[in-house]
Design a protein around this motif. Structure first.
Motif, PDB file in Angstrom:
ATOM      1  N   LYS A 203       0.831  -1.209   0.000  1.00  0.00           N
ATOM      2  CA  LYS A 203       0.000   0.000   0.000  1.00  0.00           C
ATOM      3  C   LYS A 203       0.868   1.262   0.000  1.00  0.00           C
ATOM      4  CE  LYS A 203      -4.194  -1.853   2.155  1.00  0.00           C
ATOM      5  NZ  LYS A 203      -5.157  -1.724   3.271  1.00  0.00           N
TER       6      LYS A 203
ATOM      7  N   ALA B  59      -8.501  -8.130   3.230  1.00  0.00           N
ATOM      8  CA  ALA B  59      -8.215  -6.771   2.733  1.00  0.00           C
ATOM      9  C   ALA B  59      -8.508  -6.719   1.239  1.00  0.00           C
ATOM     10  CB  ALA B  59      -6.765  -6.396   3.015  1.00  0.00           C
TER      11      ALA B  59
ATOM     12  N   ASN C 158     -11.564  -2.416  -2.292  1.00  0.00           N
ATOM     13  CA  ASN C 158     -12.131  -1.568  -1.242  1.00  0.00           C
ATOM     14  C   ASN C 158     -11.347  -0.271  -1.082  1.00  0.00           C
ATOM     15  OD1 ASN C 158     -13.853  -0.923   0.969  1.00  0.00           O
ATOM     16  ND2 ASN C 158     -12.261  -1.565   2.366  1.00  0.00           N
ATOM     17  N   PHE C 159     -10.005  -0.330  -1.206  1.00  0.00           N
ATOM     18  CA  PHE C 159      -9.224   0.885  -0.959  1.00  0.00           C
ATOM     19  C   PHE C 159      -8.719   1.574  -2.234  1.00  0.00           C
ATOM     20  CE2 PHE C 159      -6.140  -2.597  -0.665  1.00  0.00           C
ATOM     21  CZ  PHE C 159      -5.100  -2.151  -1.463  1.00  0.00           C
TER      22      PHE C 159
ATOM     23  N   GLN D 156      -8.738  10.622  -3.964  1.00  0.00           N
ATOM     24  CA  GLN D 156      -8.493   9.187  -3.856  1.00  0.00           C
ATOM     25  C   GLN D 156      -7.221   8.897  -3.061  1.00  0.00           C
ATOM     26  OE1 GLN D 156      -8.555   8.737  -8.115  1.00  0.00           O
ATOM     27  NE2 GLN D 156     -10.486   7.591  -8.083  1.00  0.00           N
TER      28      GLN D 156
ATOM     29  N   PHE E  63      -7.994   9.191   0.566  1.00  0.00           N
ATOM     30  CA  PHE E  63      -8.716   8.001   1.034  1.00  0.00           C
ATOM     31  C   PHE E  63      -7.742   6.851   1.280  1.00  0.00           C
ATOM     32  CE2 PHE E  63     -11.069   4.038   0.263  1.00  0.00           C
ATOM     33  CZ  PHE E  63     -12.095   4.183   1.179  1.00  0.00           C
ATOM     34  N   LEU E  64      -6.769   6.691   0.384  1.00  0.00           N
ATOM     35  CA  LEU E  64      -5.762   5.646   0.531  1.00  0.00           C
ATOM     36  C   LEU E  64      -4.913   5.898   1.772  1.00  0.00           C
ATOM     37  CD1 LEU E  64      -4.250   3.160  -0.509  1.00  0.00           C
ATOM     38  CD2 LEU E  64      -2.943   4.653  -2.016  1.00  0.00           C
TER      39      LEU E  64
ATOM     40  N   GLU F 120      -5.837   7.418   4.506  1.00  0.00           N
ATOM     41  CA  GLU F 120      -6.660   7.069   5.668  1.00  0.00           C
ATOM     42  C   GLU F 120      -6.691   5.558   5.877  1.00  0.00           C
ATOM     43  OE1 GLU F 120     -10.434   8.826   4.867  1.00  0.00           O
ATOM     44  OE2 GLU F 120      -9.707  10.897   5.100  1.00  0.00           O
ATOM     45  N   ASP F 121      -6.762   4.815   4.769  1.00  0.00           N
ATOM     46  CA  ASP F 121      -6.765   3.350   4.853  1.00  0.00           C
ATOM     47  C   ASP F 121      -5.441   2.840   5.436  1.00  0.00           C
ATOM     48  OD1 ASP F 121      -8.105   0.669   3.803  1.00  0.00           O
ATOM     49  OD2 ASP F 121      -5.995   0.601   3.203  1.00  0.00           O
TER      50      ASP F 121
ATOM     51  N   LEU G 106      -5.376   3.504   9.187  1.00  0.00           N
ATOM     52  CA  LEU G 106      -6.168   2.500   9.908  1.00  0.00           C
ATOM     53  C   LEU G 106      -5.426   1.170   9.991  1.00  0.00           C
ATOM     54  CD1 LEU G 106      -9.762   3.166   8.487  1.00  0.00           C
ATOM     55  CD2 LEU G 106      -8.958   3.581  10.824  1.00  0.00           C
ATOM     56  N   MET G 107      -4.723   0.839   8.928  1.00  0.00           N
ATOM     57  CA  MET G 107      -3.956  -0.403   8.921  1.00  0.00           C
ATOM     58  C   MET G 107      -2.823  -0.343   9.951  1.00  0.00           C
ATOM     59  SD  MET G 107      -2.427  -2.457   5.688  1.00  0.00           S
ATOM     60  CE  MET G 107      -2.054  -4.196   5.894  1.00  0.00           C
TER      61      MET G 107
END
Length: 331
Positions: free
Chosen positions: A80, A204, A208-209, A253, A256-257, A259-260, A263-264
């Motif tokens: 990621k 995962a 979704n991400f 986008q 958003f990535l 933020e993902d 969280l991870m």
């Protein structure tokens, strides 16, 4: 007299045999360090040891699951971050130059080709695997790679990510879960349906991400497709207005990535703290099992010496029972 002597000999043999067995058992406890050799020697302790051993094995399985999950999450995090870094390489000043006309045609072409190459690289990252399982395939971790980029279109598990007819199916794929038990008392709301919070979701789904479908303005919600759209806008005939719109969408986008990924990172911290708790629990279980299963060496040796003394005393007693006259009589 003969019957009485025979009975004494028989009782003596039993005593000697029992003393020998006890001495041998004590010797084996010295050698093995065990507190008991058979459950019948100490039924209560044996039952306790059995229960504790089950706890130990269960805890060991939790630890194995969590360590494997940590390795998997580390690989996912790296993939990621590579995607994030690639998107970050699409710099705002380059896009500004393309929009305001200070970028030459050759520079536009190079920029456009860079974006298309980036698409290929990101798909490779999204098809990363760990222990022969695709990390971002949701429940489809085996078989074919989850993502395929073909003729400018991106497919997730065989579905075009932009096709309106696929949006419901993609929404379901994006919400796929795979739960592992880390000792939190896994429970079910119905057969086969885990209650969130009672187990850890290790799924995962990549879709979704990185996004799917179109927004209300008809622009792609998918990062990889958006890169291709930006490359198209930078190619002749140039579309200045569209270039700016797509780049703004790409920034959304990217956020958003980010933020993902954040969280991870929190999930990784949770895994680390849970691993520490399980390791501490394993340490205490090991100590308790040691106390139940094994004797202190000094205690075991002393017990053996006492059994040996008893056996030697029994042998000495035999010289008084088996008198020469009786031995002659038996001949």
């Amino acid at each position: 007299m003969r019957v009485s002597t025979y009975g004494m000999v028989r009782n003596y043999n039993k005593l000697l045999s029992r003393a020998m067995v006890q001495m041998n058992n004590a010797n084996m406890k010295v050698i093995t360090g065990k507190n008991f050799l058979r459950a019948s020697e100490s039924p209560a302790e044996a039952a306790k040891a059995k229960s504790m051993n089950k706890q130990y094995e269960r805890n060991e399985n939790y630890l194995r699951n969590i360590r494997d999950t940590k390795g998997m999450f580390d690989t996912m995090f790296d993939s990621k971050m590579m995607i994030m870094n690639s998107i970050t390489e699409v710099r705002e000043d380059d896009v500004e130059r393309a929009i305001n006309g200070t970028m030459t045609d050759d520079e536009r072409m190079i920029f456009s080709e860079k974006l298309r190459g980036m698409q290929e690289q990101l798909v490779m990252n999204l098809n990363a695997s760990y222990n022969d399982q695709f990390l971002f395939g949701g429940t489809g971790t085996k078989g074919n790679p989850p993502f395929k980029f073909e003729e400018g279109k991106l497919y997730y598990r065989g579905l075009d990510v932009e096709d309106p007819d696929n949006q419901d199916a993609l929404s379901q794929l994006a919400d796929e879960t795979v739960y592992l038990d880390f000792g939190f008392g896994i429970s079910f709301s119905e057969p086969g349906k885990v209650i969130p919070g009672s187990a850890f979701n290790v799924s995962a789904p990549g879709i979704n991400f990185i996004g799917f479908g179109l927004d209300e303005d008809g622009m792609s919600n998918n990062i990889i497709v958006a890169l291709g759209n930006l490359a198209d806008a930078l190619s002749p005939p140039y579309d200045v207005e569209k270039t700016g719109e797509i780049f703004d969408k790409l920034k959304t986008q990217r956020q958003f990535l980010l933020e993902d990924i954040t969280l991870m990172g929190a999930s990784t911290k949770f895994l680390e703290s849970t691993e520490k708790r399980l390791e501490d629990q394993q340490f205490h279980l090991e100590n308790r099992l040691q106390q139940v299963f094994f004797k202190e060496p000094a205690e075991a040796i002393m017990d053996f010496q006492m059994r040996q003394y008893t056996y030697n005393a029994a042998l000495k007693m035999g010289s008084n029972i088996l008198s020469p006259s009786f031995i002659d009589f038996m001949r």
